[in-house]
Design a protein around this motif. Structure first.
Motif, PDB file in Angstrom:
ATOM      1  N   TRP A 287       0.841  -1.200   0.000  1.00  0.00           N
ATOM      2  CA  TRP A 287       0.000   0.000   0.000  1.00  0.00           C
ATOM      3  C   TRP A 287       0.876   1.251   0.000  1.00  0.00           C
ATOM      4  O   TRP A 287       0.589   2.227  -0.687  1.00  0.00           O
TER       5      TRP A 287
ATOM      6  N   ASP B 127       2.206   1.646  -3.472  1.00  0.00           N
ATOM      7  CA  ASP B 127       1.157   2.103  -4.387  1.00  0.00           C
ATOM      8  C   ASP B 127       0.862   3.589  -4.229  1.00  0.00           C
ATOM      9  O   ASP B 127       0.408   4.242  -5.176  1.00  0.00           O
ATOM     10  N   LEU B 128       1.108   4.115  -3.027  1.00  0.00           N
ATOM     11  CA  LEU B 128       0.825   5.524  -2.754  1.00  0.00           C
ATOM     12  C   LEU B 128       2.042   6.433  -2.931  1.00  0.00           C
ATOM     13  O   LEU B 128       2.008   7.597  -2.534  1.00  0.00           O
TER      14      LEU B 128
ATOM     15  N   GLY C  45      -0.376  12.847  -8.298  1.00  0.00           N
ATOM     16  CA  GLY C  45      -0.981  11.560  -7.958  1.00  0.00           C
ATOM     17  C   GLY C  45      -0.153  10.822  -6.922  1.00  0.00           C
ATOM     18  O   GLY C  45       0.844  11.359  -6.418  1.00  0.00           O
ATOM     19  N   PRO C  46      -0.615   9.595  -6.633  1.00  0.00           N
ATOM     20  CA  PRO C  46      -1.849   8.966  -7.099  1.00  0.00           C
ATOM     21  C   PRO C  46      -3.070   9.545  -6.380  1.00  0.00           C
ATOM     22  O   PRO C  46      -2.944  10.058  -5.263  1.00  0.00           O
ATOM     23  N   VAL C  47      -4.225   9.453  -7.002  1.00  0.00           N
ATOM     24  CA  VAL C  47      -5.433  10.064  -6.445  1.00  0.00           C
ATOM     25  C   VAL C  47      -5.757   9.558  -5.041  1.00  0.00           C
ATOM     26  O   VAL C  47      -6.133  10.358  -4.165  1.00  0.00           O
ATOM     27  N   PRO C  48      -5.630   8.235  -4.737  1.00  0.00           N
ATOM     28  CA  PRO C  48      -5.946   7.778  -3.373  1.00  0.00           C
ATOM     29  C   PRO C  48      -5.067   8.391  -2.290  1.00  0.00           C
ATOM     30  O   PRO C  48      -5.442   8.373  -1.120  1.00  0.00           O
ATOM     31  N   LEU C  49      -3.909   8.934  -2.652  1.00  0.00           N
ATOM     32  CA  LEU C  49      -3.036   9.565  -1.662  1.00  0.00           C
ATOM     33  C   LEU C  49      -3.709  10.787  -1.044  1.00  0.00           C
ATOM     34  O   LEU C  49      -3.533  11.084   0.139  1.00  0.00           O
ATOM     35  N   ARG C  50      -4.447  11.528  -1.861  1.00  0.00           N
ATOM     36  CA  ARG C  50      -5.228  12.702  -1.451  1.00  0.00           C
ATOM     37  C   ARG C  50      -4.382  13.915  -1.080  1.00  0.00           C
ATOM     38  O   ARG C  50      -4.607  14.994  -1.576  1.00  0.00           O
TER      39      ARG C  50
END
Length: 207
Positions: A46, A49-50, A74-79
């Motif tokens: 994880w 991926d971030l 990015g990445p978008v899930p990192l926010r």
């Protein structure tokens, strides 16, 4: 002499119970260790991926200055990132260890920015050497500009052509950065970055 079968049975039962208890403990321990390993691997995956993704560019400015744009894409899930520390590192792979008696000290060598740009003195919380700026936060999809300026030749390099030789040394070299990124509940990310110097900036600075 009579054999105390009842006592023997009790001891045997107790022994088997102890073995069963030990086996259950061992199995639980192995299960916990496996779960811990799986959780660690998952956290590492994880985290990977971030890994923050940046778009870093240089834009022409006035005189010997330019603008360094750092954008978190990015990445978008990192926010978001709670803190980003940007540091300029050497644009080449030379080993600069002080060796010559009477030459520059290691402190002087480490303080010099070995590349085409440094952060502008007094801007964006830049340090005295122009190697780093004050840490900042970004959300994915946002960025920040920073003022940069052409580096000057070290004071121990003398001669009428010292500045020209210094400028020529970096004309085709990129600006190298290391971005150390932090967000709560995660281990830091260290992201190296090479920024190409636009041709119009190189031409202007050669004039």
């Amino acid at each position: 002499m009579s054999i105390p079968w009842a006592d023997i049975g009790t001891v045997s039962t107790a022994g088997l119970s102890a073995i069963a208890t030990w086996g259950a403990w061992l199995a639980a321990r192995r299960s916990a260790k496996t779960a811990e390993t799986v959780a660690r691997v998952e956290r590492q995956r994880w985290h990977a991926d971030l890994t923050p993704q940046f778009n870093v560019t240089i834009e022409r400015g006035e005189g010997h200055r330019a603008t360094l744009s750092v954008r978190l894409v990015g990445p978008v899930p990192l926010r978001r990132l709670d803190e980003i520390a940007v540091r300029i590192v050497s644009s080449d792979d030379m080993d600069r260890t002080a060796r010559l008696p009477g030459g520059p000290t290691q402190e002087e060598l480490d303080a010099q920015v070995w590349g085409p740009f440094r952060f502008t003195d007094g801007a964006d919380g830049a340090d005295a050497d122009g190697q780093a700026v004050a840490p900042f936060a970004l959300e994915v999809g946002t960025g920040r500009p920073f003022s940069i300026e052409r580096t000057r030749h070290p004071h121990w390099q003398v001669g009428p052509d010292a500045e020209r030789h210094w400028r020529d040394q970096w004309v085709n070299e990129p600006m190298r950065l290391v971005l150390t990124c932090r967000r709560e509940e995660f281990e830091p990310w260290v992201v190296p970055c090479e920024v190409e110097v636009p041709g119009d900036v190189r031409v202007r600075w050669l004039n």
